[in-house]
Scaffold this motif. Structure first.
Motif, PDB file in Angstrom:
ATOM      1  N   TYR A  51       2.414 115.885 111.432  1.00 36.32           N
ATOM      2  CA  TYR A  51       1.368 115.934 110.416  1.00 36.32           C
ATOM      3  C   TYR A  51       1.355 114.760 109.439  1.00 36.32           C
ATOM      4  O   TYR A  51       0.329 114.449 108.861  1.00 36.32           O
ATOM      5  CB  TYR A  51       1.481 117.230 109.616  1.00 36.32           C
ATOM      6  CG  TYR A  51       1.001 118.438 110.385  1.00 36.32           C
ATOM      7  CD1 TYR A  51      -0.348 118.638 110.644  1.00 36.32           C
ATOM      8  CD2 TYR A  51       1.897 119.375 110.859  1.00 36.32           C
ATOM      9  CE1 TYR A  51      -0.799 119.737 111.347  1.00 36.32           C
ATOM     10  CE2 TYR A  51       1.461 120.491 111.579  1.00 36.32           C
ATOM     11  CZ  TYR A  51       0.111 120.658 111.814  1.00 36.32           C
ATOM     12  OH  TYR A  51      -0.326 121.742 112.519  1.00 36.32           O
ATOM     13  N   PHE A  52       2.509 114.137 109.215  1.00 32.31           N
ATOM     14  CA  PHE A  52       2.585 113.140 108.144  1.00 32.31           C
ATOM     15  C   PHE A  52       2.978 111.751 108.624  1.00 32.31           C
ATOM     16  O   PHE A  52       3.214 110.872 107.820  1.00 32.31           O
ATOM     17  CB  PHE A  52       3.584 113.612 107.078  1.00 32.31           C
ATOM     18  CG  PHE A  52       3.225 114.954 106.493  1.00 32.31           C
ATOM     19  CD1 PHE A  52       2.139 115.094 105.640  1.00 32.31           C
ATOM     20  CD2 PHE A  52       3.953 116.088 106.812  1.00 32.31           C
ATOM     21  CE1 PHE A  52       1.796 116.322 105.110  1.00 32.31           C
ATOM     22  CE2 PHE A  52       3.620 117.332 106.281  1.00 32.31           C
ATOM     23  CZ  PHE A  52       2.534 117.444 105.432  1.00 32.31           C
ATOM     24  N   ASN A  53       3.030 111.551 109.934  1.00 34.14           N
ATOM     25  CA  ASN A  53       3.362 110.242 110.480  1.00 34.14           C
ATOM     26  C   ASN A  53       2.190 109.284 110.248  1.00 34.14           C
ATOM     27  O   ASN A  53       1.093 109.501 110.748  1.00 34.14           O
ATOM     28  CB  ASN A  53       3.635 110.377 111.979  1.00 34.14           C
ATOM     29  CG  ASN A  53       4.161 109.082 112.582  1.00 34.14           C
ATOM     30  OD1 ASN A  53       3.950 108.008 112.044  1.00 34.14           O
ATOM     31  ND2 ASN A  53       4.844 109.205 113.703  1.00 34.14           N
ATOM     32  N   PRO A  54       2.386 108.214 109.474  1.00 38.11           N
ATOM     33  CA  PRO A  54       1.275 107.294 109.189  1.00 38.11           C
ATOM     34  C   PRO A  54       0.712 106.642 110.446  1.00 38.11           C
ATOM     35  O   PRO A  54      -0.475 106.332 110.503  1.00 38.11           O
ATOM     36  CB  PRO A  54       1.900 106.259 108.243  1.00 38.11           C
ATOM     37  CG  PRO A  54       3.374 106.386 108.438  1.00 38.11           C
ATOM     38  CD  PRO A  54       3.637 107.803 108.799  1.00 38.11           C
ATOM     39  N   LYS A  55       1.551 106.440 111.471  1.00 38.03           N
ATOM     40  CA  LYS A  55       1.066 105.848 112.718  1.00 38.03           C
ATOM     41  C   LYS A  55       0.078 106.784 113.400  1.00 38.03           C
ATOM     42  O   LYS A  55      -0.907 106.343 113.971  1.00 38.03           O
ATOM     43  CB  LYS A  55       2.243 105.546 113.652  1.00 38.03           C
ATOM     44  CG  LYS A  55       3.150 104.437 113.164  1.00 38.03           C
ATOM     45  CD  LYS A  55       4.251 104.157 114.168  1.00 38.03           C
ATOM     46  CE  LYS A  55       5.153 103.021 113.699  1.00 38.03           C
ATOM     47  NZ  LYS A  55       6.247 102.757 114.670  1.00 38.03           N
ATOM     48  N   ARG A  56       0.358 108.071 113.318  1.00 39.79           N
ATOM     49  CA  ARG A  56      -0.555 109.057 113.918  1.00 39.79           C
ATOM     50  C   ARG A  56      -1.914 109.024 113.218  1.00 39.79           C
ATOM     51  O   ARG A  56      -2.957 109.028 113.859  1.00 39.79           O
ATOM     52  CB  ARG A  56       0.066 110.452 113.817  1.00 39.79           C
ATOM     53  CG  ARG A  56      -0.795 111.572 114.377  1.00 39.79           C
ATOM     54  CD  ARG A  56      -0.162 112.925 114.105  1.00 39.79           C
ATOM     55  NE  ARG A  56      -1.021 114.014 114.532  1.00 39.79           N
ATOM     56  CZ  ARG A  56      -0.924 114.646 115.682  1.00 39.79           C
ATOM     57  NH1 ARG A  56       0.029 114.289 116.535  1.00 39.79           N
ATOM     58  NH2 ARG A  56      -1.734 115.639 115.989  1.00 39.79           N
ATOM     59  N   GLY A  57      -1.871 108.955 111.883  1.00 45.98           N
ATOM     60  CA  GLY A  57      -3.110 108.901 111.132  1.00 45.98           C
ATOM     61  C   GLY A  57      -3.892 107.633 111.411  1.00 45.98           C
ATOM     62  O   GLY A  57      -5.126 107.659 111.563  1.00 45.98           O
ATOM     63  N   HIS A  58      -3.184 106.506 111.489  1.00 40.51           N
ATOM     64  CA  HIS A  58      -3.843 105.228 111.766  1.00 40.51           C
ATOM     65  C   HIS A  58      -4.484 105.240 113.144  1.00 40.51           C
ATOM     66  O   HIS A  58      -5.624 104.780 113.325  1.00 40.51           O
ATOM     67  CB  HIS A  58      -2.830 104.087 111.664  1.00 40.51           C
ATOM     68  CG  HIS A  58      -3.393 102.734 111.966  1.00 40.51           C
ATOM     69  ND1 HIS A  58      -4.284 102.092 111.142  1.00 40.51           N
ATOM     70  CD2 HIS A  58      -3.207 101.915 113.041  1.00 40.51           C
ATOM     71  CE1 HIS A  58      -4.618 100.928 111.673  1.00 40.51           C
ATOM     72  NE2 HIS A  58      -3.978 100.803 112.822  1.00 40.51           N
ATOM     73  N   ARG A  59      -3.768 105.781 114.119  1.00 40.00           N
ATOM     74  CA  ARG A  59      -4.286 105.852 115.486  1.00 40.00           C
ATOM     75  C   ARG A  59      -5.538 106.726 115.555  1.00 40.00           C
ATOM     76  O   ARG A  59      -6.503 106.400 116.234  1.00 40.00           O
ATOM     77  CB  ARG A  59      -3.195 106.387 116.411  1.00 40.00           C
ATOM     78  CG  ARG A  59      -3.561 106.388 117.886  1.00 40.00           C
ATOM     79  CD  ARG A  59      -2.337 106.608 118.764  1.00 40.00           C
ATOM     80  NE  ARG A  59      -1.653 107.846 118.434  1.00 40.00           N
ATOM     81  CZ  ARG A  59      -0.449 107.924 117.879  1.00 40.00           C
ATOM     82  NH1 ARG A  59       0.199 106.799 117.566  1.00 40.00           N
ATOM     83  NH2 ARG A  59       0.114 109.088 117.633  1.00 40.00           N
ATOM     84  N   ALA A  60      -5.507 107.829 114.820  1.00 37.69           N
ATOM     85  CA  ALA A  60      -6.652 108.738 114.814  1.00 37.69           C
ATOM     86  C   ALA A  60      -7.874 108.080 114.178  1.00 37.69           C
ATOM     87  O   ALA A  60      -9.006 108.272 114.648  1.00 37.69           O
ATOM     88  CB  ALA A  60      -6.298 110.024 114.081  1.00 37.69           C
ATOM     89  N   ARG A  61      -7.657 107.305 113.129  1.00 41.59           N
ATOM     90  CA  ARG A  61      -8.785 106.674 112.430  1.00 41.59           C
ATOM     91  C   ARG A  61      -9.420 105.543 113.233  1.00 41.59           C
ATOM     92  O   ARG A  61     -10.530 105.105 112.910  1.00 41.59           O
ATOM     93  CB  ARG A  61      -8.326 106.170 111.058  1.00 41.59           C
ATOM     94  CG  ARG A  61      -8.097 107.279 110.040  1.00 41.59           C
ATOM     95  CD  ARG A  61      -7.895 106.710 108.660  1.00 41.59           C
ATOM     96  NE  ARG A  61      -6.647 105.981 108.550  1.00 41.59           N
ATOM     97  CZ  ARG A  61      -5.472 106.519 108.235  1.00 41.59           C
ATOM     98  NH1 ARG A  61      -5.395 107.818 107.987  1.00 41.59           N
ATOM     99  NH2 ARG A  61      -4.385 105.774 108.153  1.00 41.59           N
ATOM    100  N   LYS A  62      -8.746 105.077 114.267  1.00 42.39           N
ATOM    101  CA  LYS A  62      -9.294 104.013 115.105  1.00 42.39           C
ATOM    102  C   LYS A  62     -10.207 104.571 116.196  1.00 42.39           C
ATOM    103  O   LYS A  62     -10.851 103.804 116.908  1.00 42.39           O
ATOM    104  CB  LYS A  62      -8.157 103.210 115.742  1.00 42.39           C
ATOM    105  CG  LYS A  62      -7.380 102.365 114.740  1.00 42.39           C
ATOM    106  CD  LYS A  62      -6.272 101.575 115.422  1.00 42.39           C
ATOM    107  CE  LYS A  62      -6.822 100.512 116.342  1.00 42.39           C
ATOM    108  NZ  LYS A  62      -5.754  99.674 116.949  1.00 42.39           N
TER     109      LYS A  62
END
Length: 242
Positions: A117-128
């Protein structure tokens, strides 16, 4: 019929594609535009071909973006019968809130929760991922949700009667799975998760009632399931011992 997984920041959304229509299952809060972006840019389908938006239960990572997506598509919403119904949940599982809070706090101390839930790489990947931007004035023209349906076990999805609704309490009292008998496909929400590392389905560590969970698993074991499409984790085909 094709089932497409859209990995958003908080949950796996599924777009079920037919030649003449689509339905969408589970949309997290603030993730609806990424799902619509996938439909429009990856599938090359008009968002108004979405004829139903549904969810497995009412957690914000599964139901939080449902209404916004349905409003933009001007489509129907179908949610589990007990979703958002606090009194109904209490009557069905009086101690569920306490047990689920305890198991959630316990799981929150584990590294995998932070990775999920809080991995910044996961969030960045999702926003791309492709994001639906809409057209000028579309929000003003959006007519909103057409019809709201409440789903009960042993019924079928409105407009998609090849999908059976299965009430599977355990993770939460309102939890449901959706089963496609012809292909052996199960959209499992949080009742079953997918572990890529172990290459198998796993039972969630966050639950409201262990007894109800085991009863739900017994029901699922009786089905001819070939592939599980979980709310979190990887799609698992075969090795479905749970």
């Amino acid at each position: 019929m094709k089932i497409h997984q859209v990995k958003t920041r908080l949950v796996n959304t599924y777009v079920i594609e037919y030649p003449d229509k689509l339905f969408v299952m589970d949309v997290a809060v603030r993730c609806h535009r990424y799902v619509l972006g996938f439909i429009e840019q990856e599938l090359k389908r008009d968002i108004h071909e979405v004829k139903l938006e549904t969810c497995s239960h009412d957690d914000p990572d599964h139901m939080g973006g449902v209404r916004r997506l349905a409003t933009l598509c001007n489509t129907d919403i179908a949610i589990p019968h007990h979703a958002g119904a606090l009194r109904s949940k209490f009557l069905g599982d009086p101690t569920g809130f306490i047990i689920r809070t305890v198991t959630a706090l316990r799981e929150g101390l584990r590294a995998r929760m932070w990775t999920m839930y809080f991995n910044p790489k996961r969030g960045h990947r999702a926003r791309k991922q492709p994001k639906y931007q809409g057209k000028p004035g579309l929000m003003k023209l959006a007519k909103g949700v057409k019809h709201r349906h409440r789903l009960s076990g042993n019924e079928t999805l409105p407009g998609f009667d090849d999908w059976q609704i299965i009430h599977t309490p355990g993770h939460s009292w309102d939890s449901c799975c959706f089963y496609h008998e012809k292909t052996g496909s199960l959209l499992s929400g949080d009742t079953l998760l997918g572990s890529a590392k172990q290459n198998k389905v796993v039972v969630p560590s966050i639950y409201a009632n262990a007894t109800q969970m085991e009863q739900s698993l017994t029901i699922l074991r009786a089905l001819n399931i070939k592939t599980v499409y979980p709310g979190h984790g990887s799609i698992i085909t075969g090795n479905l011992h749970f």
